[in-house]
Scaffold this motif. Structure first.
Motif, PDB file in Angstrom:
ATOM      1  N   GLY A  60      54.847 -25.207 -15.949  1.00 32.52           N
ATOM      2  CA  GLY A  60      54.079 -26.329 -15.421  1.00 32.52           C
ATOM      3  C   GLY A  60      54.612 -26.806 -14.089  1.00 32.52           C
ATOM      4  O   GLY A  60      53.845 -27.129 -13.178  1.00 32.52           O
ATOM      5  N   ALA A  61      55.955 -26.840 -13.960  1.00 32.74           N
ATOM      6  CA  ALA A  61      56.560 -27.251 -12.684  1.00 32.74           C
ATOM      7  C   ALA A  61      56.190 -26.287 -11.570  1.00 32.74           C
ATOM      8  O   ALA A  61      55.888 -26.692 -10.437  1.00 32.74           O
ATOM      9  CB  ALA A  61      58.077 -27.327 -12.834  1.00 32.74           C
ATOM     10  N   SER A  62      56.202 -24.984 -11.883  1.00 38.28           N
ATOM     11  CA  SER A  62      55.811 -23.988 -10.891  1.00 38.28           C
ATOM     12  C   SER A  62      54.354 -24.174 -10.483  1.00 38.28           C
ATOM     13  O   SER A  62      54.005 -24.093  -9.295  1.00 38.28           O
ATOM     14  CB  SER A  62      56.025 -22.580 -11.449  1.00 38.28           C
ATOM     15  N   CYS A  63      53.497 -24.439 -11.460  1.00 39.07           N
ATOM     16  CA  CYS A  63      52.081 -24.639 -11.149  1.00 39.07           C
ATOM     17  C   CYS A  63      51.862 -25.927 -10.359  1.00 39.07           C
ATOM     18  O   CYS A  63      50.949 -26.006  -9.528  1.00 39.07           O
ATOM     19  CB  CYS A  63      51.264 -24.668 -12.437  1.00 39.07           C
ATOM     20  N   VAL A  64      52.689 -26.941 -10.616  1.00 38.62           N
ATOM     21  CA  VAL A  64      52.584 -28.173  -9.836  1.00 38.62           C
ATOM     22  C   VAL A  64      52.850 -27.890  -8.358  1.00 38.62           C
ATOM     23  O   VAL A  64      52.156 -28.409  -7.473  1.00 38.62           O
ATOM     24  CB  VAL A  64      53.562 -29.239 -10.375  1.00 38.62           C
ATOM     25  N   LEU A  65      53.842 -27.045  -8.072  1.00 37.21           N
ATOM     26  CA  LEU A  65      54.123 -26.687  -6.677  1.00 37.21           C
ATOM     27  C   LEU A  65      52.926 -25.969  -6.056  1.00 37.21           C
ATOM     28  O   LEU A  65      52.555 -26.232  -4.906  1.00 37.21           O
ATOM     29  CB  LEU A  65      55.366 -25.804  -6.603  1.00 37.21           C
ATOM     30  N   ASN A  66      52.318 -25.034  -6.821  1.00 37.36           N
ATOM     31  CA  ASN A  66      51.119 -24.357  -6.320  1.00 37.36           C
ATOM     32  C   ASN A  66      49.977 -25.344  -6.132  1.00 37.36           C
ATOM     33  O   ASN A  66      49.205 -25.254  -5.165  1.00 37.36           O
ATOM     34  CB  ASN A  66      50.700 -23.258  -7.303  1.00 37.36           C
ATOM     35  N   ALA A  67      49.880 -26.303  -7.055  1.00 34.91           N
ATOM     36  CA  ALA A  67      48.802 -27.294  -6.966  1.00 34.91           C
ATOM     37  C   ALA A  67      48.971 -28.180  -5.734  1.00 34.91           C
ATOM     38  O   ALA A  67      47.979 -28.606  -5.126  1.00 34.91           O
ATOM     39  CB  ALA A  67      48.773 -28.147  -8.234  1.00 34.91           C
ATOM     40  N   LEU A  68      50.221 -28.469  -5.349  1.00 35.76           N
ATOM     41  CA  LEU A  68      50.459 -29.256  -4.137  1.00 35.76           C
ATOM     42  C   LEU A  68      49.909 -28.531  -2.908  1.00 35.76           C
ATOM     43  O   LEU A  68      49.329 -29.152  -2.002  1.00 35.76           O
ATOM     44  CB  LEU A  68      51.955 -29.516  -3.968  1.00 35.76           C
ATOM     45  N   CYS A  69      50.086 -27.214  -2.884  1.00 33.83           N
ATOM     46  CA  CYS A  69      49.550 -26.422  -1.767  1.00 33.83           C
ATOM     47  C   CYS A  69      48.025 -26.468  -1.758  1.00 33.83           C
ATOM     48  O   CYS A  69      47.393 -26.663  -0.700  1.00 33.83           O
ATOM     49  CB  CYS A  69      50.041 -24.974  -1.871  1.00 33.83           C
ATOM     50  N   TYR A  70      47.415 -26.291  -2.932  1.00 31.62           N
ATOM     51  CA  TYR A  70      45.957 -26.355  -3.029  1.00 31.62           C
ATOM     52  C   TYR A  70      45.443 -27.737  -2.635  1.00 31.62           C
ATOM     53  O   TYR A  70      44.404 -27.876  -1.971  1.00 31.62           O
ATOM     54  CB  TYR A  70      45.505 -26.014  -4.452  1.00 31.62           C
ATOM     55  N   ALA A  71      46.176 -28.786  -3.060  1.00 34.06           N
ATOM     56  CA  ALA A  71      45.732 -30.146  -2.784  1.00 34.06           C
ATOM     57  C   ALA A  71      45.699 -30.424  -1.286  1.00 34.06           C
ATOM     58  O   ALA A  71      44.770 -31.065  -0.776  1.00 34.06           O
ATOM     59  CB  ALA A  71      46.644 -31.145  -3.486  1.00 34.06           C
ATOM     60  N   GLU A  72      46.718 -29.940  -0.549  1.00 37.04           N
ATOM     61  CA  GLU A  72      46.722 -30.157   0.902  1.00 37.04           C
ATOM     62  C   GLU A  72      45.536 -29.472   1.570  1.00 37.04           C
ATOM     63  O   GLU A  72      44.843 -30.070   2.407  1.00 37.04           O
ATOM     64  CB  GLU A  72      48.022 -29.649   1.525  1.00 37.04           C
ATOM     65  N   LEU A  73      45.293 -28.226   1.204  1.00 42.71           N
ATOM     66  CA  LEU A  73      44.206 -27.489   1.855  1.00 42.71           C
ATOM     67  C   LEU A  73      42.843 -28.022   1.428  1.00 42.71           C
ATOM     68  O   LEU A  73      41.902 -28.024   2.221  1.00 42.71           O
ATOM     69  CB  LEU A  73      44.329 -26.000   1.538  1.00 42.71           C
ATOM     70  N   ALA A  74      42.726 -28.476   0.187  1.00 36.26           N
ATOM     71  CA  ALA A  74      41.462 -29.072  -0.255  1.00 36.26           C
ATOM     72  C   ALA A  74      41.176 -30.339   0.537  1.00 36.26           C
ATOM     73  O   ALA A  74      40.023 -30.661   0.834  1.00 36.26           O
ATOM     74  CB  ALA A  74      41.519 -29.380  -1.746  1.00 36.26           C
ATOM     75  N   SER A  75      42.244 -31.059   0.908  1.00 40.04           N
ATOM     76  CA  SER A  75      42.076 -32.264   1.710  1.00 40.04           C
ATOM     77  C   SER A  75      41.716 -31.925   3.159  1.00 40.04           C
ATOM     78  O   SER A  75      40.976 -32.655   3.821  1.00 40.04           O
ATOM     79  CB  SER A  75      43.365 -33.088   1.672  1.00 40.04           C
ATOM     80  N   ARG A  76      42.215 -30.792   3.666  1.00 41.08           N
ATOM     81  CA  ARG A  76      41.938 -30.391   5.048  1.00 41.08           C
ATOM     82  C   ARG A  76      40.581 -29.705   5.184  1.00 41.08           C
ATOM     83  O   ARG A  76      40.001 -29.680   6.260  1.00 41.08           O
ATOM     84  CB  ARG A  76      43.032 -29.447   5.549  1.00 41.08           C
ATOM     85  N   PHE A  77      40.085 -29.120   4.093  1.00 40.13           N
ATOM     86  CA  PHE A  77      38.792 -28.421   4.113  1.00 40.13           C
ATOM     87  C   PHE A  77      37.889 -29.038   3.049  1.00 40.13           C
ATOM     88  O   PHE A  77      37.490 -28.372   2.103  1.00 40.13           O
ATOM     89  CB  PHE A  77      38.968 -26.933   3.811  1.00 40.13           C
ATOM     90  N   PRO A  78      37.543 -30.311   3.199  1.00 37.01           N
ATOM     91  CA  PRO A  78      36.820 -30.987   2.111  1.00 37.01           C
ATOM     92  C   PRO A  78      35.315 -30.785   2.126  1.00 37.01           C
ATOM     93  O   PRO A  78      34.637 -31.278   1.250  1.00 37.01           O
ATOM     94  CB  PRO A  78      37.157 -32.460   2.374  1.00 37.01           C
ATOM     95  N   ALA A  79      34.803 -30.077   3.121  1.00 38.79           N
ATOM     96  CA  ALA A  79      33.358 -30.076   3.321  1.00 38.79           C
ATOM     97  C   ALA A  79      32.639 -28.865   2.773  1.00 38.79           C
ATOM     98  O   ALA A  79      31.441 -28.895   2.558  1.00 38.79           O
ATOM     99  CB  ALA A  79      33.047 -30.197   4.825  1.00 38.79           C
ATOM    100  N   VAL A  80      33.335 -27.763   2.549  1.00 34.32           N
ATOM    101  CA  VAL A  80      32.629 -26.521   2.236  1.00 34.32           C
ATOM    102  C   VAL A  80      33.269 -25.776   1.076  1.00 34.32           C
ATOM    103  O   VAL A  80      34.440 -25.945   0.769  1.00 34.32           O
ATOM    104  CB  VAL A  80      32.606 -25.581   3.464  1.00 34.32           C
ATOM    105  N   VAL A  81      32.449 -24.909   0.443  1.00 32.23           N
ATOM    106  CA  VAL A  81      32.933 -24.074  -0.643  1.00 32.23           C
ATOM    107  C   VAL A  81      33.760 -22.919  -0.071  1.00 32.23           C
ATOM    108  O   VAL A  81      33.698 -22.619   1.117  1.00 32.23           O
ATOM    109  CB  VAL A  81      31.753 -23.500  -1.457  1.00 32.23           C
ATOM    110  N   GLY A  82      34.517 -22.292  -0.923  1.00 32.57           N
ATOM    111  CA  GLY A  82      35.270 -21.121  -0.486  1.00 32.57           C
ATOM    112  C   GLY A  82      36.665 -21.043  -1.066  1.00 32.57           C
ATOM    113  O   GLY A  82      37.179 -19.969  -1.328  1.00 32.57           O
ATOM    114  N   GLY A  83      37.310 -22.187  -1.263  1.00 33.91           N
ATOM    115  CA  GLY A  83      38.639 -22.182  -1.864  1.00 33.91           C
ATOM    116  C   GLY A  83      39.614 -21.283  -1.122  1.00 33.91           C
ATOM    117  O   GLY A  83      39.734 -21.325   0.109  1.00 33.91           O
TER     118      GLY A  83
END
Length: 592
Positions: free
Chosen positions: A114-137
């Protein structure tokens, strides 16, 4: 403020197009030399989407030829999407199966994973905040941070995981549905295997007919095609049902816990706990689905990071609760293999809880399958818009505001696989896409922080620094793979230590040799160290996969390069170099 996204054409003039103003010149493969073809391929493959420095207002989110999705998903909906994608029937099974080896220490396994996934989730969270307008992930992030070909490769690896995973989940769901039906005397032992229990095998097992799995996929595809509001309502109901059942199981089981069963806590040592962590890591996979809901979120820049982290933390708490209960109720050596949690409650005279677990498994698999199909269609939509796939996938239904063609295609592929083949046999080649996507997303966080890509794109010095940084990232990935191989073959601790030390040195160089800017919106802490840890551990896990998974990675990559060479490079990025796409808020349906 939401960013403006510019798609920049950077093709070589000799490859058949010009930079800056003007239209691309005609290109004829038959009249060009092989060197010219290679030059065009390279220039096309290295194209990127450029993140512009300016920002439109919050009310300006996206529009593109009228093909707009509708923004209906609130924060609660997004959290339930993440929980629905992550927690399936596995919470009732994998907790017990891993506990047979790790003992009560399986709780630590889930905490580490879970701790490892939290670190990955932090990375996803930053990029989701920077690219909030479009699909693509992950595909969109890679397209912007690296290049077009790498983004297409990431998409291909993810999509094969999604296709095989959807078919496998559909078969499991069919089996659980039949199991629930057989609780009624009328159905008990009267449902043939070709309906839903496994499947009827033909041609020496080459074909395995299952009727119920495609039917379930068709029903879910219809729900998804009707609109995001309808599919979100189904996901909310099923996810809440699943979570309530899990909480009930934890509460009831807590009264049957014998704390003496927790001793010894780690009977097989820390190595068994670490091995368990590498196994249960995949139980958390699914939080990234939230990032693909960007274009249908009401307040994406605020809600996406919260939903990604929130859904993952909910999953961590539920998994740990189930682990403590199952290892406290029954000695770990006595746990069953197929249905350990259900057998534990049955042994305590609580058979009715086993029935609830079956219902919870149906709800869990339904949400996992529903969200998986949803994410696939949005990825196809993104590539269709960018021209890397036929424009058919880019079409959005004018009333339902869903990518109907992409959704139907996804449903057809999953139905064929689930209805005709024993997809469970391919489960050992799964997880390649998830680990690849997570690693590349972590790398994207690092590269997009380097100051300042947009302003310094043409700077030779900046280009040299960028290449040096990418080399450090590759070294970290290589060390992760080496450490994983050493661990897998039981090499000495010294070998693991050498790989870890080299990765640490590369991370230090990455930190000291680059200038990092602060991004708008949510910011991942500890850049570049946190992303470097993610890359190292993800690739470490990649090395633990079956060797056939490595073969699948190489073969699919070669096939994807071929598809890109013959189709993608000629159709991608049709916009001129100076044209900006501004994303406006999608129209809200009447009555919403």
């Amino acid at each position: 403020m939401l960013p403006v996204y510019k798609r920049r054409r950077t093709e070589n003039i000799q490859a058949g197009s010009v930079m800056g103003e003007g239209k691309p010149t005609a290109y004829s493969p038959s009249s060009s030399s092989s060197s010219s073809y290679i030059s065009r391929f390279c220039s096309s493959a290295l194209r990127t989407k450029t993140l512009a420095s300016s920002s439109p207002s919050d009310s300006s989110i996206r529009t593109l030829s009228g093909d707009a999705l509708v923004r209906r998903l609130g924060l609660f909906d997004l959290i339930l999407i993440g929980v629905g994608a992550s927690i399936g029937a596995g919470i009732f099974v994998v907790t017990g199966t891993v506990a047979r080896d790790a003992g009560p220490g399986v709780t630590i396994s889930f905490i580490l994973a879970g701790a490892s996934c939290v670190l990955n989730a932090l990375c996803y969270a930053e990029l989701a905040s920077r690219f909030p307008a479009v699909v693509g992930g992950a595909y969109l992030y890679t397209y912007t941070a690296f290049n077009e070909l790498t983004a297409f490769l990431v998409f291909a690896q993810l999509m094969l995981d999604y296709h095989i995973g959807a078919a496998s989940i559909a078969r499991s769901l069919a089996s659980y549905v039949v199991a629930v039906l057989e609780l009624f005397p009328f159905f008990k032992e009267n449902i043939p295997s070709w309906i839903g229990h496994g499947g009827e095998e033909f041609l020496g097992g080459a074909l395995s007919i299952n009727i119920l799995a495609p039917i379930l996929l068709v029903l879910l595809t219809i729900i998804l095609c009707r609109g995001v509001g309808e599919s979100s309502a189904v996901n909310c109901f099923m996810t809440v049902t699943k979570v309530v059942i899990v909480l009930f199981v934890i509460i009831v089981g807590a009264f049957k816990v014998d704390v003496s069963n927790w001793s010894p806590f780690a009977p097989n040592g820390f190595e068994a706990i670490l091995t368990g962590a590498t196994v249960v890591f995949f139980a958390y996979v699914g939080f990234d689905a939230v990032a693909n809901s960007a274009e249908e979120s009401k307040r994406p820049q605020r809600d996406l990071p919260i939903a990604i982290m929130g859904s993952l933390l909910v999953c961590v708490v539920l998994y740990i609760g189930v682990c403590l209960v199952i290892t406290g109720m029954v000695p770990y050596k006595l746990l069953g293999e197929d249905a350990p949690l259900a057998e534990a409650f049955t042994s305590k005279g609580l058979k009715y809880v086993s029935i609830l677990i079956s219902i919870g498994a149906v709800a869990g698999l339904t949400t996992t399958l529903l969200v998986g199909l949803y994410v696939q269609s949005r990825l196809y939509l993104g590539l269709g818009r960018d021209g890397l796939l036929p424009s058919l996938f880019a079409r959005v239904h004018p009333k339902a505001h869903t990518p109907v063609h992409s959704q139907i295609w996804v449903g057809i592929v999953a139905s064929i696989l689930a209805g005709l083949f024993n997809i469970h046999a391919l489960s050992h080649i799964l997880s390649v896409g998830s680990l690849t996507g997570y690693s590349v997303v972590a790398a994207c966080v690092v590269t997009l922080r380097w100051n300042d890509k947009t302003a310094s794109q043409v700077s030779t010095r900046w280009t040299s620094t960028w290449q040096e940084g990418v080399i450090y990232l590759l070294i970290i990935a290589g060390c992760g793979f080496s450490a994983g191989l050493f661990y897998r073959v039981g090499a000495s601790f010294f070998c693991l230590l050498v790989a870890a030390v080299i990765a640490v040195l590369a991370s230090i160089a990455l930190y000291s040799r680059q200038v990092y800017m602060n991004p708008p919106g949510f910011s991942c802490p500890g850049v570049p160290i946190v992303p470097a840890v993610c890359i190292f551990f993800n690739i470490f896990l990649f090395a633990q996969l079956h060797y056939e998974a490595w073969v699948r990675f190489v073969i699919l990559s070669l096939i994807s390069i071929g598809i890109y060479a013959f189709y993608g490079q000629y159709h991608a990025d049709p916009l001129s170099s100076n044209e900006t796409i501004i994303y406006h808020r999608a129209p809200i349906e009447e009555g919403q």
